[in-house]
Design an enzyme around this catalytic site. Structure first.
Site, mmCIF file in Angstrom:
data_model
loop_
_atom_site.group_PDB
_atom_site.id
_atom_site.type_symbol
_atom_site.label_atom_id
_atom_site.label_comp_id
_atom_site.label_asym_id
_atom_site.label_seq_id
_atom_site.Cartn_x
_atom_site.Cartn_y
_atom_site.Cartn_z
ATOM 1 N N ARG A 22 0.841 -1.198 0.000
ATOM 2 C CA ARG A 22 0.000 0.000 0.000
ATOM 3 C C ARG A 22 0.875 1.247 0.000
ATOM 4 O O ARG A 22 1.841 1.334 0.765
ATOM 5 C CB ARG A 22 -0.934 0.004 1.208
ATOM 6 C CG ARG A 22 -1.913 -1.163 1.178
ATOM 7 C CD ARG A 22 -2.922 -1.129 2.293
ATOM 8 N NE ARG A 22 -3.778 -2.316 2.230
ATOM 9 C CZ ARG A 22 -4.722 -2.613 3.115
ATOM 10 N NH1 ARG A 22 -4.936 -1.801 4.150
ATOM 11 N NH2 ARG A 22 -5.442 -3.699 2.974
ATOM 12 N N SER A 47 -11.034 -6.276 9.460
ATOM 13 C CA SER A 47 -12.243 -5.637 8.961
ATOM 14 C C SER A 47 -12.985 -6.669 8.131
ATOM 15 O O SER A 47 -12.413 -7.243 7.200
ATOM 16 C CB SER A 47 -11.887 -4.412 8.116
ATOM 17 O OG SER A 47 -13.038 -3.681 7.771
ATOM 18 N N ARG A 79 1.601 0.874 10.182
ATOM 19 C CA ARG A 79 1.239 1.346 8.841
ATOM 20 C C ARG A 79 2.460 1.265 7.938
ATOM 21 O O ARG A 79 3.241 2.211 7.842
ATOM 22 C CB ARG A 79 0.709 2.780 8.916
ATOM 23 C CG ARG A 79 -0.124 3.213 7.716
ATOM 24 C CD ARG A 79 -0.596 4.643 7.883
ATOM 25 N NE ARG A 79 -1.484 4.800 9.011
ATOM 26 C CZ ARG A 79 -2.811 4.637 8.976
ATOM 27 N NH1 ARG A 79 -3.393 4.311 7.842
ATOM 28 N NH2 ARG A 79 -3.532 4.799 10.053
ATOM 29 N N GLU A 111 -7.229 -1.142 15.018
ATOM 30 C CA GLU A 111 -7.834 -2.078 14.062
ATOM 31 C C GLU A 111 -6.870 -3.207 13.702
ATOM 32 O O GLU A 111 -5.697 -2.976 13.425
ATOM 33 C CB GLU A 111 -8.234 -1.335 12.786
ATOM 34 C CG GLU A 111 -8.868 -2.245 11.734
ATOM 35 C CD GLU A 111 -8.997 -1.572 10.369
ATOM 36 O OE1 GLU A 111 -9.060 -2.300 9.368
ATOM 37 O OE2 GLU A 111 -8.999 -0.326 10.323
ATOM 38 N N ARG A 145 0.162 -6.676 12.424
ATOM 39 C CA ARG A 145 -0.515 -6.043 13.562
ATOM 40 C C ARG A 145 -0.775 -7.053 14.673
ATOM 41 O O ARG A 145 -0.793 -6.677 15.851
ATOM 42 C CB ARG A 145 -1.806 -5.377 13.101
ATOM 43 C CG ARG A 145 -1.565 -4.163 12.222
ATOM 44 C CD ARG A 145 -2.793 -3.296 12.049
ATOM 45 N NE ARG A 145 -2.505 -2.128 11.227
ATOM 46 C CZ ARG A 145 -3.314 -1.092 11.091
ATOM 47 N NH1 ARG A 145 -4.482 -1.074 11.724
ATOM 48 N NH2 ARG A 145 -2.973 -0.057 10.333
#
Length: 424
Positions: A260, A350, A275, A347, A389
């Protein structure tokens, strides 16, 4: 993506759905463009019909020895007109398709209304927050002190937002991924897949990353894109297929690298592994009939929760509000894991039901048993979990006063029985 016929039939329902997302009414503009496109189509068809009639009349006139000069001139003129009309129809069709492809999905009726993450609804919590008799550190402090997490070395070769894991932390990352895959395939019936990490633009269009979110992707000189999530190749496994409805649901899982660009995230989580430009994730994807998808969303979310429960990591489940939900989703649950070093939930998964939104873009249908008619499938995706994560959460929740890390019991078979990670 939406069927323009559905917008024609009930524009008020679409405007109402977009309003829930905080978006302005759009149906009138879309229908005006649609009307212009259909009008030009009619004009094109009429011109084609007249050209065909005139061409036929030329043949009849010549067979009778009659003068056909005026008809020949008319056909010549119509050919030029048709070239222009055909281009206009193509341009309007492309404009309409592009406009439709950028429209957010309509939220389900039970999605909480809201403008931002502050309006998300907490559904449940699990686990007691750990108590320490020392000041808990953040994961990057722990990893660097162990000598097994190297951001500076990664930056020298790749730039910011990359990391090198070494020794036991590299093995722990691998153990987490293997544990997740074994759980999904061994206990929940998912089929493990090893998909490509490079895809073409039509695959990204199918799962809604394109055209709206191209800036978030890494594009190659070949025209391929690096995948940002395993959802992309797993969902596209059924693109342009007609599935027998009795075979549904199909459930796929994969461990993939994800890439990303993190466009727009300047200044956010600049330290650590939260991130990154490159990370690993175990993804779950389900292909269902329309009647199965809502139960499947609850099941998928429960499986992601089970990963955290077996790791004994405290977490909470949020129902995302209309203003925080992803572009393609009709309903989304986020799982947030407790990070003692940050003293906050972050988070880690999801899970979303997109309804037939992606299926329309991929042209993926199912056929009920004994029937000729087909209908679009529903697609769902969920992280099961983001491996990096999860590693962060294990480090922070299982840290000890001396900086060592206890290994969760469920992971010890994957770590050759090792119980603690100490400074190397």
């Amino acid at each position: 993506m939406f069927d323009i016929k559905a917008i024609r039939e009930n524009p008020e329902a679409f405007d109402k759905g977009w309003k829930k997302r905080g978006l302005a009414p759009q149906a009138a503009e879309i229908l005006a463009l649609d009307g212009k496109w259909r009008s030009k189509q009619t004009e094109l068809q009429q011109a084609q019909s007249r050209r065909n009639e005139a061409s036929k009349a030329i043949g009849m006139a010549k067979s009778k020895g009659e003068d056909a000069d005026d008809l020949v001139k008319e056909v010549t003129r119509l050919k030029f007109i048709l070239v222009g009309l055909e281009q206009e129809v193509r341009d309007l069709e492309d404009e309409l398709k592009d406009r439709l492809s950028r429209l957010d999905n309509i939220p389900a009726d039970d999605v909480p209304l809201g403008e931002s993450e502050d309006d998300n609804l907490e559904v449940r919590k699990w686990g007691d927050l750990p108590e320490f008799d020392f000041e808990p550190k953040q994961h990057f402090e722990l990893g660097e002190n162990l000598g097994q997490m190297d951001f500076e070395g990664a930056a020298r070769m790749s730039g910011s937002r990359f990391v090198i894991l070494r020794s036991d932390l590299a093995r722990l990352e691998r153990a987490l991924a293997a544990f997740m895959l074994d759980l999904h395939t061994g206990e929940y019936g998912y089929e493990e897949v090893s998909p490509p990490a490079l895809v073409r633009d039509q695959a990204l269009y199918g799962t809604s990353q394109l055209p709206k979110f191209e800036e978030d992707m890494f594009k190659m000189d070949t025209g391929h894109y690096l995948i940002s999530t395993g959802e992309i190749p797993l969902t596209n496994m059924v693109r342009e297929e007609i599935l027998e409805e009795e075979s549904l649901p199909l459930r796929f899982t994969a461990l993939t690298p994800c890439f990303r660009s993190e466009a727009g995230s300047a200044g956010k989580d600049t330290r650590g592994m939260i991130r990154l430009h490159q990370f690993q994730k175990v993804e779950m994807v389900s292909i269902t009939s329309p009647e199965q998808s809502w139960d499947e969303l609850e099941r998928m979310t429960g499986i992601a929760e089970e990963v955290l429960r077996r790791l004994k990591l405290p977490y909470r489940v949020l129902a995302l509000c209309t203003g925080d939900m992803g572009f393609a989703a009709r309903k989304t649950y986020d799982l947030e894991v407790w990070l003692p070093g940050q003293e906050s939930y972050r988070e880690i998964s999801s899970c979303s039901n997109t309804g037939d939104f992606q299926a329309r873009r991929m042209n993926t249908r199912c056929r009920p048993k004994g029937e000729k008619r087909t209908r679009f499938v529903h697609t769902l995706n969920g992280s099961g979990l983001a491996v990096g994560r999860t590693l962060v959460a294990v480090l922070e929740n299982y840290q000890q006063a001396d900086g060592s890390i206890k290994i969760p019991e469920v992971l010890r078979p994957y770590m050759r029985g090792q119980e603690v990670i100490k400074n190397s």
